[in-house]
Design a protein around this motif. Sequence first.
Motif, PDB file in Angstrom:
ATOM      1  N   ASP A   1       0.569  43.552 -20.690  1.00  0.00           N
ATOM      2  CA  ASP A   1       1.100  43.198 -19.564  1.00  0.00           C
ATOM      3  C   ASP A   1       1.219  42.199 -18.741  1.00  0.00           C
ATOM      4  O   ASP A   1       1.600  41.584 -17.927  1.00  0.00           O
ATOM      5  CB  ASP A   1       0.588  44.619 -18.901  1.00  0.00           C
ATOM      6  N   LEU A   2       0.133  41.157 -19.587  1.00  0.00           N
ATOM      7  CA  LEU A   2      -0.298  40.345 -18.930  1.00  0.00           C
ATOM      8  C   LEU A   2       0.699  38.701 -19.405  1.00  0.00           C
ATOM      9  O   LEU A   2       0.359  38.869 -20.623  1.00  0.00           O
ATOM     10  CB  LEU A   2      -2.092  39.333 -19.828  1.00  0.00           C
ATOM     11  N   CYS A   3       1.009  37.715 -18.863  1.00  0.00           N
ATOM     12  CA  CYS A   3       1.984  37.119 -18.882  1.00  0.00           C
ATOM     13  C   CYS A   3       1.522  35.606 -18.029  1.00  0.00           C
ATOM     14  O   CYS A   3       1.100  35.492 -16.842  1.00  0.00           O
ATOM     15  CB  CYS A   3       3.136  37.217 -18.819  1.00  0.00           C
ATOM     16  N   CYS A   4       0.597  34.869 -19.095  1.00  0.00           N
ATOM     17  CA  CYS A   4       0.230  33.636 -17.994  1.00  0.00           C
ATOM     18  C   CYS A   4       1.541  32.256 -18.355  1.00  0.00           C
ATOM     19  O   CYS A   4       2.046  32.332 -19.702  1.00  0.00           O
ATOM     20  CB  CYS A   4      -0.558  33.007 -19.959  1.00  0.00           C
ATOM     21  N   HIS A   5       1.403  31.897 -17.088  1.00  0.00           N
ATOM     22  CA  HIS A   5       1.955  30.793 -17.233  1.00  0.00           C
ATOM     23  C   HIS A   5       1.646  28.951 -17.185  1.00  0.00           C
ATOM     24  O   HIS A   5       0.569  29.026 -16.691  1.00  0.00           O
ATOM     25  CB  HIS A   5       3.133  30.160 -16.278  1.00  0.00           C
ATOM     26  N   LEU A   6       1.772  28.482 -18.293  1.00  0.00           N
ATOM     27  CA  LEU A   6       1.202  26.441 -18.009  1.00  0.00           C
ATOM     28  C   LEU A   6       2.011  25.928 -18.177  1.00  0.00           C
ATOM     29  O   LEU A   6       3.297  25.611 -18.486  1.00  0.00           O
ATOM     30  CB  LEU A   6       0.530  26.518 -19.469  1.00  0.00           C
ATOM     31  N   SER A   7       1.834  24.529 -16.884  1.00  0.00           N
ATOM     32  CA  SER A   7       2.269  23.448 -16.957  1.00  0.00           C
ATOM     33  C   SER A   7       1.271  22.200 -16.771  1.00  0.00           C
ATOM     34  O   SER A   7       0.582  22.825 -16.125  1.00  0.00           O
ATOM     35  CB  SER A   7       2.768  23.086 -15.561  1.00  0.00           C
ATOM     36  N   TYR A   8       1.561  21.400 -17.895  1.00  0.00           N
ATOM     37  CA  TYR A   8       1.016  20.242 -18.314  1.00  0.00           C
ATOM     38  C   TYR A   8       1.093  18.568 -18.214  1.00  0.00           C
ATOM     39  O   TYR A   8       2.342  18.677 -18.711  1.00  0.00           O
ATOM     40  CB  TYR A   8       0.014  20.966 -19.061  1.00  0.00           C
ATOM     41  N   LYS A   9       0.587  17.993 -17.857  1.00  0.00           N
ATOM     42  CA  LYS A   9       1.339  16.878 -18.288  1.00  0.00           C
ATOM     43  C   LYS A   9      -0.467  16.048 -18.646  1.00  0.00           C
ATOM     44  O   LYS A   9      -1.488  15.692 -17.882  1.00  0.00           O
ATOM     45  CB  LYS A   9       1.699  15.208 -17.009  1.00  0.00           C
ATOM     46  N   LYS A  10       0.003  15.679 -20.152  1.00  0.00           N
ATOM     47  CA  LYS A  10      -1.394  14.588 -20.264  1.00  0.00           C
ATOM     48  C   LYS A  10      -1.417  13.355 -19.747  1.00  0.00           C
ATOM     49  O   LYS A  10      -0.525  12.359 -20.139  1.00  0.00           O
ATOM     50  CB  LYS A  10      -1.373  14.553 -22.265  1.00  0.00           C
ATOM     51  N   ALA A  11      -2.554  12.503 -19.623  1.00  0.00           N
ATOM     52  CA  ALA A  11      -2.559  11.177 -19.751  1.00  0.00           C
ATOM     53  C   ALA A  11      -2.110  10.198 -20.981  1.00  0.00           C
ATOM     54  O   ALA A  11      -1.868  10.899 -21.629  1.00  0.00           O
ATOM     55  CB  ALA A  11      -3.870  10.702 -19.193  1.00  0.00           C
ATOM     56  N   ARG A  12      -1.206   9.598 -20.004  1.00  0.00           N
ATOM     57  CA  ARG A  12      -0.597   8.742 -21.162  1.00  0.00           C
ATOM     58  C   ARG A  12      -0.641   8.489 -22.354  1.00  0.00           C
ATOM     59  O   ARG A  12      -0.624   8.910 -23.234  1.00  0.00           O
ATOM     60  CB  ARG A  12       0.217   7.509 -20.727  1.00  0.00           C
ATOM     61  N   ASN A  13      -2.046   7.121 -22.730  1.00  0.00           N
ATOM     62  CA  ASN A  13      -2.638   7.258 -23.342  1.00  0.00           C
ATOM     63  C   ASN A  13      -3.385   8.070 -23.812  1.00  0.00           C
ATOM     64  O   ASN A  13      -3.230   7.924 -25.227  1.00  0.00           O
ATOM     65  CB  ASN A  13      -4.007   6.002 -22.980  1.00  0.00           C
ATOM     66  N   ASP A  14      -3.718   8.886 -23.684  1.00  0.00           N
ATOM     67  CA  ASP A  14      -4.080  10.119 -24.308  1.00  0.00           C
ATOM     68  C   ASP A  14      -3.049  10.797 -25.131  1.00  0.00           C
ATOM     69  O   ASP A  14      -3.429  11.233 -26.533  1.00  0.00           O
ATOM     70  CB  ASP A  14      -5.083  11.336 -23.645  1.00  0.00           C
ATOM     71  N   ALA A  15      -2.310  11.213 -24.609  1.00  0.00           N
ATOM     72  CA  ALA A  15      -1.024  11.737 -25.317  1.00  0.00           C
ATOM     73  C   ALA A  15      -0.330  11.741 -26.286  1.00  0.00           C
ATOM     74  O   ALA A  15      -0.771  12.183 -27.461  1.00  0.00           O
ATOM     75  CB  ALA A  15      -0.467  12.534 -23.937  1.00  0.00           C
ATOM     76  N   HIS A  16      -0.747   9.815 -26.161  1.00  0.00           N
ATOM     77  CA  HIS A  16      -0.131   9.829 -27.823  1.00  0.00           C
ATOM     78  C   HIS A  16      -1.046   8.886 -28.636  1.00  0.00           C
ATOM     79  O   HIS A  16      -0.787   8.868 -29.312  1.00  0.00           O
ATOM     80  CB  HIS A  16       1.105   8.607 -27.760  1.00  0.00           C
ATOM     81  N   LYS A  17      -1.656   8.317 -28.511  1.00  0.00           N
ATOM     82  CA  LYS A  17      -2.548   7.213 -29.025  1.00  0.00           C
ATOM     83  C   LYS A  17      -3.964   8.738 -29.288  1.00  0.00           C
ATOM     84  O   LYS A  17      -4.173   9.104 -30.853  1.00  0.00           O
ATOM     85  CB  LYS A  17      -3.155   6.386 -28.796  1.00  0.00           C
ATOM     86  N   ILE A  18      -5.464   8.330 -29.148  1.00  0.00           N
ATOM     87  CA  ILE A  18      -6.541   8.748 -29.226  1.00  0.00           C
ATOM     88  C   ILE A  18      -7.190   9.661 -29.423  1.00  0.00           C
ATOM     89  O   ILE A  18      -7.644  10.029 -30.700  1.00  0.00           O
ATOM     90  CB  ILE A  18      -7.739   7.777 -28.260  1.00  0.00           C
ATOM     91  N   HIS A  19      -6.552  10.874 -28.968  1.00  0.00           N
ATOM     92  CA  HIS A  19      -6.512  12.077 -29.197  1.00  0.00           C
ATOM     93  C   HIS A  19      -5.755  13.219 -30.058  1.00  0.00           C
ATOM     94  O   HIS A  19      -6.215  13.839 -29.572  1.00  0.00           O
ATOM     95  CB  HIS A  19      -7.765  13.398 -27.907  1.00  0.00           C
ATOM     96  N   LYS A  20      -5.865  12.678 -31.331  1.00  0.00           N
ATOM     97  CA  LYS A  20      -4.727  13.406 -31.521  1.00  0.00           C
ATOM     98  C   LYS A  20      -4.831  14.540 -32.148  1.00  0.00           C
ATOM     99  O   LYS A  20      -4.870  15.558 -32.196  1.00  0.00           O
ATOM    100  CB  LYS A  20      -3.600  12.230 -32.563  1.00  0.00           C
TER     101      LYS A  20
END
Length: 472
Positions: free
Chosen positions: A350-369
Amino acid sequence: MLASFWCSVKKFIAAVYEHNVILPEETATPVTKQEALDLMNRNIDILENAIKRAAQKGAHIIVTPEDGIYGWRFTRETINPYLEDIPDPKVNWIPCNDPKRYGINPVQTRLSCLAKQNSIYVVANIGDKKYCNTSEAGCPKDGQYNYNTAVVYDSEGKLIARYHKQHLFLGETQFNAPHEAEIVSFDTPFGRFGIFICFDVLFHDPAVALVVDHNVDTILFPTAWMNVLPHLSAIEFHSAWAMGMGVNFLSSNTHLTTRRMTGSGVFSPENIGPYYYNMDSEDGHLVISELIAHPRNTSTYYGIKWNQYASTIKKFPSGTNVFKGNVFFDEFTFTELKEPQGSYTICQNDLCCHLSYKKARNDAHKIHKNEIYVIGAFDGLHVVEGQYHLQVCTLLKCLSSDLQTCGESVDTASTKFESFSLSGNFSTNFVFPEVLLDKVNLAPNMFKVNTCIMLIICFYEVRLFCSCDCIK
Ligand SMILES: N[C@@H](CCCCNC(=O)CCCC[C@@H]1SC[C@@H]2NC(=O)N[C@@H]21)C(=O)O
């Protein structure tokens, strides 16, 4: 004068002490009463030092941990010399003034004197024994009930509260649980206090009942808590309980890193901490902080209609990449966060979870793939180490880039999220918001519980309150 009266918020100073307890030798045969007392006095010597320091810093109350005086590794027989008969506080007893009134009770007397001599409320955990007739239903075969007991002495040394732990943890076979959950609360000039012990916090009675039915402001919580990530580390869950229930929560843990026991704090609904978490040394520690005596008058969070709130949120597809994984023996439904930013919905039962997110720019693309994150949902019965229903929405870092490791304990992370918002249609109002950062750090002042529902309710019903902020 009148104006300052109305504006003033009553405050008090609270202390908790994380104690590296001196443990008794493991033995199959009981030690003598004197040997038991010697061990307990060695622990109380350390607690005494903490009590004095807290009092010198102006604390009104100090909490010391579960098992903080006698330790553990007991059978019913070997705990016996450590137990005293603790009377009902109704008898109006100051053990320090009248130590012989109820037999020989050196531990109760010493605790009472520490409270009196330092003019501070002292909360401690000791063992209570009550003889019973073995022909009576429920009476143990050895003719006595043994209780894991929290006691409170006021600043004159009077015994004002006695609570017997209801939900005994695995291995506490030396103790009995009371036939019914005891609701123990008392009033002070700095608010109403309720008390329960450790594992009790995961159950409705007496924990939730103290807040909902008995209006306590502050919970006193002696504990011997073994941390389990991702959701049940002491500081994480206990700070969330304070926020979720809208009360102060004074959590005092034992300290023993080999058993993952650390994490104590002075938590309130609005402020996370101060707290102590230390896996690098075996040091005990005193945590002190000022608190609002009646936080429930100032907290707006408690009572949010989560289901109603979640139904207002746009649902996003979770795609086809849904998979199962275990979080502390519970089978969660997960989906991986594939993009640098996005929105997902994931459901289980019966549970639905919703997430909206935005990773910080540098992190999202490069270092912590290589850091993989998932959103997860669980709606079911947890059955390990006790049974309780759980509904959980979570955003987790997986242990490795192998999706099969999602849900395992992880205590480091490097990815930075610029923002995220997580919500669910929980079927209870008791929701405990946890945010845990790299190296088991809490996130004080870094997240808020969204009270938009207040806005929605007031928009339609009580226009007067419409000026409240959407994000509190
Ligand atoms: N009998 C124990 C001594 C400690 C007992 C007191 N501890 C508790 O009542 C609760 C601990 C809560 C642990 C949390 S909740 C479930 C999860 N499982 C864990 O291992 N940690 C968390 C002894 O002999 O050691």
